[in-house]
Design a protein around this motif. Structure first.
Motif, mmCIF file in Angstrom:
data_model
loop_
_atom_site.group_PDB
_atom_site.id
_atom_site.type_symbol
_atom_site.label_atom_id
_atom_site.label_comp_id
_atom_site.label_asym_id
_atom_site.label_seq_id
_atom_site.Cartn_x
_atom_site.Cartn_y
_atom_site.Cartn_z
ATOM 1 N N GLU A 304 45.340 52.898 29.295
ATOM 2 C CA GLU A 304 44.565 51.997 28.438
ATOM 3 C C GLU A 304 45.175 50.602 28.401
ATOM 4 O O GLU A 304 44.448 49.597 28.357
ATOM 5 C CB GLU A 304 44.487 52.587 27.028
ATOM 6 N N LEU A 305 46.501 50.528 28.424
ATOM 7 C CA LEU A 305 47.152 49.213 28.444
ATOM 8 C C LEU A 305 46.903 48.505 29.777
ATOM 9 O O LEU A 305 46.692 47.285 29.810
ATOM 10 C CB LEU A 305 48.651 49.377 28.218
ATOM 11 N N TYR A 306 46.948 49.258 30.867
ATOM 12 C CA TYR A 306 46.655 48.650 32.165
ATOM 13 C C TYR A 306 45.226 48.121 32.224
ATOM 14 O O TYR A 306 44.966 47.038 32.758
ATOM 15 C CB TYR A 306 46.844 49.678 33.285
ATOM 16 N N LEU A 307 44.309 48.911 31.699
ATOM 17 C CA LEU A 307 42.896 48.528 31.787
ATOM 18 C C LEU A 307 42.509 47.502 30.734
ATOM 19 O O LEU A 307 41.499 46.810 30.886
ATOM 20 C CB LEU A 307 42.012 49.769 31.627
ATOM 21 N N GLY A 308 43.270 47.412 29.647
ATOM 22 C CA GLY A 308 42.949 46.480 28.575
ATOM 23 C C GLY A 308 43.344 45.063 28.932
ATOM 24 O O GLY A 308 44.015 44.772 29.916
ATOM 25 N N GLY A 309 42.938 44.141 28.069
ATOM 26 C CA GLY A 309 43.272 42.737 28.304
ATOM 27 C C GLY A 309 42.242 42.083 29.194
ATOM 28 O O GLY A 309 42.019 42.495 30.324
ATOM 29 N N ASP A 310 41.636 41.054 28.698
ATOM 30 C CA ASP A 310 40.568 40.387 29.448
ATOM 31 C C ASP A 310 41.081 39.216 30.280
ATOM 32 O O ASP A 310 40.529 38.900 31.322
ATOM 33 C CB ASP A 310 39.495 39.870 28.487
ATOM 34 N N ALA A 311 42.124 38.576 29.791
ATOM 35 C CA ALA A 311 42.605 37.371 30.480
ATOM 36 C C ALA A 311 43.632 37.736 31.536
ATOM 37 O O ALA A 311 44.389 38.687 31.395
ATOM 38 C CB ALA A 311 43.223 36.394 29.470
ATOM 39 N N ASP A 312 43.647 36.953 32.607
ATOM 40 C CA ASP A 312 44.648 37.128 33.659
ATOM 41 C C ASP A 312 45.863 36.285 33.311
ATOM 42 O O ASP A 312 46.081 35.196 33.843
ATOM 43 C CB ASP A 312 44.086 36.704 35.020
ATOM 44 N N ASP A 313 46.656 36.756 32.349
ATOM 45 C CA ASP A 313 47.822 36.008 31.898
ATOM 46 C C ASP A 313 49.001 36.266 32.812
ATOM 47 O O ASP A 313 49.224 37.387 33.266
ATOM 48 C CB ASP A 313 48.207 36.420 30.468
ATOM 49 N N ASP A 314 49.773 35.201 33.048
ATOM 50 C CA ASP A 314 51.010 35.377 33.793
ATOM 51 C C ASP A 314 52.074 35.909 32.862
ATOM 52 O O ASP A 314 52.006 35.796 31.648
ATOM 53 C CB ASP A 314 51.471 34.035 34.392
ATOM 54 N N ASP A 315 53.125 36.483 33.455
ATOM 55 C CA ASP A 315 54.162 37.107 32.652
ATOM 56 C C ASP A 315 54.933 36.101 31.820
ATOM 57 O O ASP A 315 55.446 36.435 30.759
ATOM 58 C CB ASP A 315 55.147 37.864 33.558
ATOM 59 N N GLY A 316 55.040 34.881 32.261
ATOM 60 C CA GLY A 316 55.850 33.918 31.515
ATOM 61 C C GLY A 316 55.029 32.853 30.842
ATOM 62 O O GLY A 316 55.473 31.724 30.682
ATOM 63 N N SER A 317 53.835 33.151 30.415
ATOM 64 C CA SER A 317 52.946 32.144 29.838
ATOM 65 C C SER A 317 53.216 31.877 28.381
ATOM 66 O O SER A 317 52.666 30.958 27.814
ATOM 67 C CB SER A 317 51.489 32.589 30.004
ATOM 68 N N ALA A 318 54.025 32.653 27.719
ATOM 69 C CA ALA A 318 54.273 32.453 26.294
ATOM 70 C C ALA A 318 55.300 31.351 26.106
ATOM 71 O O ALA A 318 56.096 31.025 26.976
ATOM 72 C CB ALA A 318 54.756 33.749 25.644
ATOM 73 N N ASP A 319 55.308 30.765 24.916
ATOM 74 C CA ASP A 319 56.293 29.747 24.586
ATOM 75 C C ASP A 319 57.634 30.402 24.341
ATOM 76 O O ASP A 319 57.723 31.494 23.792
ATOM 77 C CB ASP A 319 55.858 28.974 23.338
ATOM 78 N N GLY A 320 58.697 29.707 24.696
ATOM 79 C CA GLY A 320 60.016 30.266 24.445
ATOM 80 C C GLY A 320 60.603 30.831 25.712
ATOM 81 O O GLY A 320 60.172 30.606 26.826
ATOM 82 N N GLY A 321 61.670 31.594 25.511
ATOM 83 C CA GLY A 321 62.433 32.131 26.617
ATOM 84 C C GLY A 321 61.888 33.433 27.111
ATOM 85 O O GLY A 321 60.736 33.797 26.917
ATOM 86 N N ALA A 322 62.819 34.156 27.763
ATOM 87 C CA ALA A 322 62.429 35.423 28.388
ATOM 88 C C ALA A 322 62.074 36.463 27.363
ATOM 89 O O ALA A 322 61.253 37.339 27.610
ATOM 90 C CB ALA A 322 63.567 35.922 29.284
ATOM 91 N N GLU A 323 62.715 36.400 26.190
ATOM 92 C CA GLU A 323 62.420 37.402 25.174
ATOM 93 C C GLU A 323 60.987 37.270 24.692
ATOM 94 O O GLU A 323 60.285 38.252 24.492
ATOM 95 C CB GLU A 323 63.392 37.248 23.996
ATOM 96 N N GLU A 324 60.531 36.008 24.502
ATOM 97 C CA GLU A 324 59.187 35.816 24.003
ATOM 98 C C GLU A 324 58.142 36.096 25.065
ATOM 99 O O GLU A 324 57.000 36.403 24.755
ATOM 100 C CB GLU A 324 59.027 34.390 23.476
ATOM 101 N N SER A 325 58.537 35.983 26.331
ATOM 102 C CA SER A 325 57.557 36.222 27.387
ATOM 103 C C SER A 325 57.117 37.668 27.435
ATOM 104 O O SER A 325 56.078 37.987 27.989
ATOM 105 C CB SER A 325 58.152 35.828 28.741
ATOM 106 N N SER A 326 57.889 38.558 26.859
ATOM 107 C CA SER A 326 57.513 39.963 26.874
ATOM 108 C C SER A 326 56.315 40.233 25.997
ATOM 109 O O SER A 326 55.642 41.241 26.153
ATOM 110 C CB SER A 326 58.692 40.824 26.406
#
Length: 662
Positions: A304-326
């Motif tokens: 369900e997690l693999y199939l969910g999510g509509d946007a094609d977000d990159d892994d590092g698109s969040a603000d902040g460092g590596a911790e926030e990218s998760s």
């Protein structure tokens, strides 16, 4: 005056020991002490109360108490406390504590409690320790508090206290380091985590502390404080949780227990489940023991997690460092769909059972429009018609008419496909082509008609009826199919006509032969035995087919046992014709019942053989061989003859045998 006589500058006790006293003198000393106390000369009364070694007694403590009460009444609280501290061991601490509970007297109370703990033993109770900690926190005396906590938490401390109460007091007062020290000395893991996470915000230290706990304590700690760890350190917390889920048997935790910690962290949950599933499957492929499959809910949630999510977000698109990218998006959809296919295949190995709920996974794939996963699951579940419907409903350009026909052929050739399944698949294909409004469907329609006819699952007329709804499929598209169908049907009709004529000619020949046998005599002029080819002598047996045998040859003599050469090829040919066992058994019963009720005679047995009866036991009639009939009369060895009533040879299988005249 009395006040000046009771000044605090006077010595507390003389340095020289007192001499022994007589009983009468003792009474005189008590009177003198009482008199001095009444005049408030307490320092003068103290030496009189010492024992022979010069040590204080209960009477000494009484004098000090009266002295302290006197000073307390004069509002000299510090001086009174100095006297009260000398009563420790004789006077109940509660007597003093009640007098100094007011805020302005807290310094004196702290002094008394410190002295009470210095004396040690059972005098200082946990309540006294807690009260002393409260005094330190209210006075904000960090140095004394630190010294006291170090002494209290050291191994072999002379006094004990209620650790939870002390931790609560120190935490409420803001002394979190001291509270952490007390919790560590008491082994209070929950308090340590609470202070580290809620008060000190030391997440890395808390993760390291959890890693050092045993499984039960670690799982309990994570269930209570894991949400804060996942929010603050998603990657580190996910790795720590994954380690708890690794292991064998009861030495590992279930990933389902930690799902609630990732309520607002879908990517962290996906990484967590992904690591657990991949590690388990890698261990299983490597042949490691003690690595059972994860619960089905883990696979379903990961799907369900693999199939969910509509946007094609990159892994590092969040603000902040590596911790926030998760906590960012779940990744590109193409990558996640590829992982879905891999998980579906690895989670359901060929010849095995699925590790996930196949029906739930199929629903997820259908809801999210994942065609490849839906087709794969339908094939594994032997739902080929549903898989074909998914392909037909797909808007992808590669799922055209020819792709549909190709998949139908593959589904029809599957090992698990039944006749009904194959028929349903081709009906679905033809119905799809009959409703497809495209000019390119004519070639596909001809191809589908040929494949459906080759499978034999759909009648040709029904196939044409299913295609008739598409106005773009003209007669020219199906003319080759119709021509071939008519040619094949004409050839089959011609073959059937030829067979009918052949059977009619054979029947006419048989009727003529029957008439000839009924109205004309048959002359047997054979001079040799058909079996041994020797000169025919008596006793001999003649058959209406024209063959003659020695009686001994019919019993398996020379020339082949069991009458192997009897009747030639034309006589043996009809042996392969089926005969109902029920008919044979009925004939045997009639023969046996007739033999039992009638006198033995050759006429009766010949009549039975002429009517097609089988020989019965006891040697009274002919004996059967289990497939054909025994044609020899009573008293002669029987030989099998495979001729049937439909044979043109007429050897007598149904009419019995004619023995040679003597």
């Amino acid at each position: 005056d009395a006040v000046s006589a009771a000044g605090g500058a006077q010595p507390a006790a003389p340095s020289s020991p007192a001499r022994p006293r007589a009983p009468s003198e003792e009474m005189d000393v008590a009177s003198r002490v009482e008199g001095l106390c009444r005049r408030h000369k307490y320092t003068a009364a103290v030496p009189l109360t010492l024992d022979e070694e010069g040590e204080p007694t209960a009477a000494t403590a009484t004098v000090y108490r009266r002295y302290g009460d006197y000073l307390y009444g004069r509002r000299d609280y510090d001086g009174a406390m100095e006297q009260y501290t000398r009563t420790i061991g004789h006077l109940a601490p509660s007597y003093v504590i009640r007098k100094y509970l007011e805020a302005q007297r807290i310094h004196a109370l702290t002094t008394y409690l410190e002295r009470l703990h210095e004396v040690g033993g059972a005098l200082a109770t946990p309540d006294h320790t807690t009260l002393l900690l409260n005094c330190y926190t209210k006075l904000r005396d960090a140095d004394k508090l630190t010294a006291f906590v170090d002494k209290a938490t050291a191994p072999g401390a002379p006094f004990g206290f209620d650790h939870e109460t002390a931790i609560g007091v120190l935490s409420a007062a803001g002394y979190h380091e001291h509270a952490l020290q007390v919790a560590a000395s008491a082994g209070q893991a929950q308090w340590q985590l609470r202070i580290l996470l809620e008060d000190l915000q030391r997440f890395d230290e808390a993760l390291a502390f959890i890693a050092g706990l045993d499984l039960v304590d670690a799982v309990g700690a994570v269930k209570r404080y894991g949400k804060a760890l996942v929010d603050a350190r998603p990657e580190a917390a996910t790795a720590a949780l994954a380690q708890l889920c690794m292991g064998s048997g009861e030495a590992r935790a279930s990933p389902e227990e930690f799902a609630h910690l990732f309520v607002e962290q879908p990517r962290a949950l996906m990484l967590f489940y992904e690591f657990v599933v991949n590690s388990t499957e890698a261990a299983a492929q490597g042949g490691e023991d003690g690595q059972p499959a994860q619960p089905a809910a883990v696979y379903n949630t990961l799907l369900e997690l693999y199939l969910g999510g509509d946007a094609d977000d990159d892994d590092g698109s969040a603000d902040g460092g590596a911790e926030e990218s998760s906590s960012a998006g779940l990744g590109r959809r193409e990558e996640r769909l590829a992982k879905v296919t891999t998980l579906l295949r690895s989670g359901w190995p060929p010849g095995g059972s699925p590790r996930y709920d196949a029906e739930a996974a199929l629903v997820l794939c259908r809801l999210h429009g994942f065609v490849e996963g839906s087709v794969l699951l339908c094939e594994r579940l032997s739902l080929f018609s549903e898989a074909l419907a998914v392909i037909i409903a797909s808007p992808a350009a590669e799922h055209g008419p020819h792709a549909v026909i190709e998949y139908a052929r593959r589904a029809a050739s599957a090992a698990s496909a039944t006749e009904n399944t194959i028929a349903a698949v081709w009906r679905t294909v033809l119905q799809y082509l009959g409703s497809l409004q495209a000019s390119a469907c004519e070639e596909a329609a001809a191809e589908a008609l040929a494949a459906a006819e080759a499978s034999g699952a759909v009648p040709p007329l029904e196939s044409l009826r299913l295609l008739a709804g598409n106005p773009r499929i003209t007669l020219g598209a199906v003319r080759p199919f119709l021509s071939g169908l008519l040619e094949r049907q004409s050839a089959a009709a011609a073959e059937d006509g030829a067979a009918t004529r052949r059977y009619r000619d054979e029947a006419a020949a048989m009727r003529a032969e029957v008439v000839e046998l009924r109205g004309k005599a048959r002359v047997f002029q054979n001079a040799s035995c058909a079996s041994c080819h020797g000169a025919l002598d008596l006793p001999a047996v003649h058959f209406v087919c024209g063959h003659s045998y020695h009686a001994r040859c019919l019993g398996g003599g020379a020339g082949g046992g069991g009458g192997g050469g009897m009747g030639g090829d034309s006589c043996r040919a009809p042996a392969s014709l089926p005969r109902s066992p029920s008919v044979l058994s009925t004939a045997e019963e009639k023969l046996l019942s007739g033999l039992a009720s009638c006198p033995p005679s050759f006429d009766f047995e010949a009549l039975c053989c002429g009517r097609g009866g089988r020989g019965g036991g006891g040697g009274e009639g002919g004996e059967g061989d289990g497939e054909g009939r025994r044609c020899a009369p009573r008293g002669l060895p029987s030989a099998p003859c495979t001729m049937r009533s439909s044979s043109r040879c007429g050897c007598g299988c149904r009419r019995g045998a004619s023995p040679a005249p003597p």
